[in-house]
Design a protein around this motif. Structure first.
Motif, PDB file in Angstrom:
ATOM      1  N   ASP A 102       0.883  -1.160   0.000  1.00  0.00           N
ATOM      2  CA  ASP A 102       0.000   0.000   0.000  1.00  0.00           C
ATOM      3  C   ASP A 102       0.925   1.214   0.000  1.00  0.00           C
ATOM      4  O   ASP A 102       1.316   1.707   1.059  1.00  0.00           O
ATOM      5  CB  ASP A 102      -0.904  -0.016   1.233  1.00  0.00           C
ATOM      6  CG  ASP A 102      -1.886   1.148   1.260  1.00  0.00           C
ATOM      7  OD1 ASP A 102      -2.000   1.863   0.239  1.00  0.00           O
ATOM      8  OD2 ASP A 102      -2.525   1.346   2.306  1.00  0.00           O
ATOM      9  N   GLY A 103       1.344   1.621  -1.202  1.00  0.00           N
ATOM     10  CA  GLY A 103       2.360   2.665  -1.309  1.00  0.00           C
ATOM     11  C   GLY A 103       3.678   2.119  -0.799  1.00  0.00           C
ATOM     12  O   GLY A 103       4.153   1.090  -1.262  1.00  0.00           O
ATOM     13  N   ASP A 108      -7.472  -3.178  -4.532  1.00  0.00           N
ATOM     14  CA  ASP A 108      -6.872  -1.960  -5.087  1.00  0.00           C
ATOM     15  C   ASP A 108      -5.353  -2.010  -5.005  1.00  0.00           C
ATOM     16  O   ASP A 108      -4.656  -1.592  -5.929  1.00  0.00           O
ATOM     17  CB  ASP A 108      -7.374  -0.718  -4.343  1.00  0.00           C
ATOM     18  CG  ASP A 108      -8.870  -0.510  -4.523  1.00  0.00           C
ATOM     19  OD1 ASP A 108      -9.412  -0.918  -5.575  1.00  0.00           O
ATOM     20  OD2 ASP A 108      -9.499   0.054  -3.610  1.00  0.00           O
ATOM     21  N   GLU A 109      -4.832  -2.525  -3.894  1.00  0.00           N
ATOM     22  CA  GLU A 109      -3.379  -2.629  -3.716  1.00  0.00           C
ATOM     23  C   GLU A 109      -2.778  -3.557  -4.764  1.00  0.00           C
ATOM     24  O   GLU A 109      -1.726  -3.258  -5.346  1.00  0.00           O
ATOM     25  CB  GLU A 109      -3.057  -3.120  -2.301  1.00  0.00           C
ATOM     26  CG  GLU A 109      -3.456  -2.128  -1.233  1.00  0.00           C
ATOM     27  CD  GLU A 109      -3.521  -2.696   0.172  1.00  0.00           C
ATOM     28  OE1 GLU A 109      -3.939  -1.951   1.071  1.00  0.00           O
ATOM     29  OE2 GLU A 109      -3.150  -3.884   0.370  1.00  0.00           O
ATOM     30  N   ARG A 118      -2.604  -1.945  -8.180  1.00  0.00           N
ATOM     31  CA  ARG A 118      -1.485  -1.010  -8.298  1.00  0.00           C
ATOM     32  C   ARG A 118      -0.135  -1.714  -8.337  1.00  0.00           C
ATOM     33  O   ARG A 118       0.792  -1.266  -9.000  1.00  0.00           O
ATOM     34  CB  ARG A 118      -1.505  -0.008  -7.145  1.00  0.00           C
ATOM     35  CG  ARG A 118      -2.593   1.051  -7.295  1.00  0.00           C
ATOM     36  CD  ARG A 118      -2.449   2.178  -6.287  1.00  0.00           C
ATOM     37  NE  ARG A 118      -2.521   1.752  -4.894  1.00  0.00           N
ATOM     38  CZ  ARG A 118      -3.663   1.627  -4.203  1.00  0.00           C
ATOM     39  NH1 ARG A 118      -4.819   1.896  -4.780  1.00  0.00           N
ATOM     40  NH2 ARG A 118      -3.640   1.251  -2.947  1.00  0.00           N
ATOM     41  N   ASN A 119       0.000  -2.818  -7.585  1.00  0.00           N
ATOM     42  CA  ASN A 119       1.257  -3.563  -7.549  1.00  0.00           C
ATOM     43  C   ASN A 119       0.932  -5.042  -7.334  1.00  0.00           C
ATOM     44  O   ASN A 119       0.675  -5.463  -6.204  1.00  0.00           O
ATOM     45  CB  ASN A 119       2.161  -3.047  -6.431  1.00  0.00           C
ATOM     46  CG  ASN A 119       3.525  -3.707  -6.450  1.00  0.00           C
ATOM     47  OD1 ASN A 119       3.733  -4.728  -7.085  1.00  0.00           O
ATOM     48  ND2 ASN A 119       4.472  -3.118  -5.734  1.00  0.00           N
TER      49      ASN A 119
END
Length: 162
Positions: A29-30, A61-62, A65-66
């Motif tokens: 998460d970031g 969602d995480e 993104r990755n």
């Protein structure tokens, strides 16, 4: 000979994961790592581990993104551990959801028809496992090593390509 050993190690990693059955799914998460327990459905013949997930949670969602994630399987009572790195993807495959919907899933959703359920497919790249002869033997070996000032030999540790 190395090929037979590698095949045995890979088999053993899959066997340990199946025996343990639950994994901590670690996503990014970031800059932060997030982990949560998940019930794993292994399909070795497809080189895949499946999970049911809820679209209302952040892990989807995480992963979008990755997709690089880690699974950590642990059975502390037997001192068996497996860490698996790979990629994940989330889909709305309703047939797969129905196939994977078990008693464990009923703890989270009323039925396989719940529109919030998604399938998380994990494809492993490599794994590392730690397999010891059991807690009592491990503790005895650790205590002996502490007294003698040596490192304990408490089981096998292998890294394998999946």
């Amino acid at each position: 000979m190395a090929d037979d050993s590698t095949a045995r190690d890979t088999d053993h990693a899959w066997d340990l994961m199946k025996k343990i059955g639950f994994a901590m799914l670690v996503t990014r998460d970031g800059d932060k790592l997030r982990a949560r327990p998940m019930s794993a459905y292994l399909e070795r013949e497809n080189n895949a581990i499946y999970f049911l997930t809820d679209v209302r949670r952040h892990k989807d969602d995480e992963i979008a993104r990755n997709p690089n994630v880690n699974l950590s399987f642990a059975d502390a009572s037997d001192q068996n551990y497996v860490s698996v790195s790979g990629t994940a993807e989330v889909s709305n495959d309703r047939a797969r959801i129905k196939q994977l919907f078990t008693t464990t899933a009923r703890a989270w959703w009323d039925s396989a028809e719940d529109p919030n359920i998604r399938v998380l497919k994990f494809t492993p790249d490599d794994a590392e496992f730690w397999d010891s002869p059991g807690t009592v033997i491990s503790y005895v070996k650790m205590a002996a090593a502490a007294v003698t000032g040596t490192r304990p030999e408490i089981g096998d540790n292998r890294k394998v390509a999946m």
